[in-house]
Motif scaffolding. Structure first.
Motif, PDB file in Angstrom:
ATOM      1  N   VAL A 241       0.854  -1.180   0.000  1.00  0.00           N
ATOM      2  CA  VAL A 241       0.000   0.000   0.000  1.00  0.00           C
ATOM      3  C   VAL A 241       0.896   1.238   0.000  1.00  0.00           C
ATOM      4  N   ALA A 242       0.315   2.399  -0.075  1.00  0.00           N
ATOM      5  CA  ALA A 242       1.082   3.648  -0.126  1.00  0.00           C
ATOM      6  C   ALA A 242       1.996   3.791   1.102  1.00  0.00           C
TER       7      ALA A 242
ATOM      8  N   GLU B 252      -3.866  -3.727   5.881  1.00  0.00           N
ATOM      9  CA  GLU B 252      -4.875  -4.487   6.612  1.00  0.00           C
ATOM     10  C   GLU B 252      -5.393  -5.584   5.696  1.00  0.00           C
ATOM     11  N   LEU B 253      -5.277  -6.812   6.157  1.00  0.00           N
ATOM     12  CA  LEU B 253      -5.730  -7.986   5.410  1.00  0.00           C
ATOM     13  C   LEU B 253      -7.007  -8.488   6.057  1.00  0.00           C
ATOM     14  N   GLN B 254      -8.040  -8.681   5.261  1.00  0.00           N
ATOM     15  CA  GLN B 254      -9.275  -9.265   5.774  1.00  0.00           C
ATOM     16  C   GLN B 254      -9.427 -10.653   5.178  1.00  0.00           C
ATOM     17  N   ILE B 255      -9.555 -11.625   6.047  1.00  0.00           N
ATOM     18  CA  ILE B 255      -9.752 -13.000   5.599  1.00  0.00           C
ATOM     19  C   ILE B 255     -11.243 -13.213   5.378  1.00  0.00           C
TER      20      ILE B 255
ATOM     21  N   ASN C 198     -13.831 -13.334   8.288  1.00  0.00           N
ATOM     22  CA  ASN C 198     -13.912 -12.001   8.868  1.00  0.00           C
ATOM     23  C   ASN C 198     -12.853 -11.742   9.934  1.00  0.00           C
ATOM     24  N   ILE C 199     -11.688 -12.318   9.752  1.00  0.00           N
ATOM     25  CA  ILE C 199     -10.541 -12.048  10.611  1.00  0.00           C
ATOM     26  C   ILE C 199      -9.727 -10.958   9.938  1.00  0.00           C
ATOM     27  N   LYS C 200      -9.265  -9.987  10.710  1.00  0.00           N
ATOM     28  CA  LYS C 200      -8.429  -8.925  10.163  1.00  0.00           C
ATOM     29  C   LYS C 200      -7.048  -8.996  10.788  1.00  0.00           C
ATOM     30  N   VAL C 201      -6.043  -8.857   9.935  1.00  0.00           N
ATOM     31  CA  VAL C 201      -4.645  -8.859  10.357  1.00  0.00           C
ATOM     32  C   VAL C 201      -4.014  -7.598   9.778  1.00  0.00           C
ATOM     33  N   THR C 202      -3.294  -6.843  10.618  1.00  0.00           N
ATOM     34  CA  THR C 202      -2.722  -5.573  10.180  1.00  0.00           C
ATOM     35  C   THR C 202      -1.234  -5.522  10.512  1.00  0.00           C
ATOM     36  N   THR C 203      -0.456  -4.970   9.598  1.00  0.00           N
ATOM     37  CA  THR C 203       0.954  -4.736   9.895  1.00  0.00           C
ATOM     38  C   THR C 203       1.049  -3.664  10.981  1.00  0.00           C
ATOM     39  N   THR C 204       2.182  -3.617  11.660  1.00  0.00           N
ATOM     40  CA  THR C 204       2.353  -2.619  12.711  1.00  0.00           C
ATOM     41  C   THR C 204       3.348  -1.530  12.321  1.00  0.00           C
ATOM     42  N   LEU C 205       4.251  -1.825  11.382  1.00  0.00           N
ATOM     43  CA  LEU C 205       5.285  -0.866  11.003  1.00  0.00           C
ATOM     44  C   LEU C 205       5.423  -0.653   9.505  1.00  0.00           C
TER      45      LEU C 205
ATOM     46  N   VAL D 129      -8.944 -13.680   0.403  1.00  0.00           N
ATOM     47  CA  VAL D 129      -8.654 -12.518   1.237  1.00  0.00           C
ATOM     48  C   VAL D 129      -8.774 -11.242   0.412  1.00  0.00           C
ATOM     49  N   SER D 130      -8.903 -10.129   1.098  1.00  0.00           N
ATOM     50  CA  SER D 130      -8.794  -8.821   0.459  1.00  0.00           C
ATOM     51  C   SER D 130      -7.909  -7.959   1.344  1.00  0.00           C
ATOM     52  N   PHE D 131      -7.336  -6.914   0.750  1.00  0.00           N
ATOM     53  CA  PHE D 131      -6.496  -6.038   1.557  1.00  0.00           C
ATOM     54  C   PHE D 131      -6.701  -4.597   1.148  1.00  0.00           C
ATOM     55  N   PHE D 132      -6.362  -3.705   2.054  1.00  0.00           N
ATOM     56  CA  PHE D 132      -6.478  -2.287   1.790  1.00  0.00           C
ATOM     57  C   PHE D 132      -5.600  -1.537   2.778  1.00  0.00           C
ATOM     58  N   PRO D 133      -5.341  -0.260   2.523  1.00  0.00           N
ATOM     59  CA  PRO D 133      -4.501   0.508   3.436  1.00  0.00           C
ATOM     60  C   PRO D 133      -5.255   0.818   4.721  1.00  0.00           C
TER      61      PRO D 133
END
Length: 98
Positions: A19-20, A26-29, A63-70, A91-95
């Motif tokens: 992402v930018a 953020e990844l949504q399963i 409907n599980i969401k996993v997000t990077t931290t850094l 899955v889908s992902f977005f910023p």
């Protein structure tokens, strides 16, 4: 995003999600159906794939969401070890705003 052989997920694959800059991924399963302790959806922070975020296995996960931290990069690795009678993942992902 789903494995190239969906809905027969026997082929391993890897995706780099970007992402930018200054955003997090953020990844949504949407669907995860694997053979427990045999097939894994592995999620890593960064392009190098050294920092694991999650190592998911089992069925009926959605409907599980996993997000990077850094990082604005996430690596998703589908590691099937047979993948019999299951559908794999979608899955889908977005910023995500840091």
């Amino acid at each position: 995003i789903y494995p190239p052989s969906f809905p027969k997920p026997s082929v391993a694959c890897e995706y780099s999600l970007v992402v930018a800059e200054k955003k997090l991924v953020e990844l949504q399963i949407l669907q995860l159906e694997t053979n427990l302790y045999s097939d894994y959806l592995q999620i890593y922070e960064g392009a190098d794939g050294i920092s694991p975020i999650a190592n998911l296995t089992g069925s009926d996960m959605s409907n599980i969401k996993v997000t990077t931290t850094l990082s604005n990069v996430m690596r998703v690795n589908w590691a099937p070890q047979g993948a019999m009678n299951v559908r794999g993942f979608r899955v889908s992902f977005f910023p995500d705003v840091p």
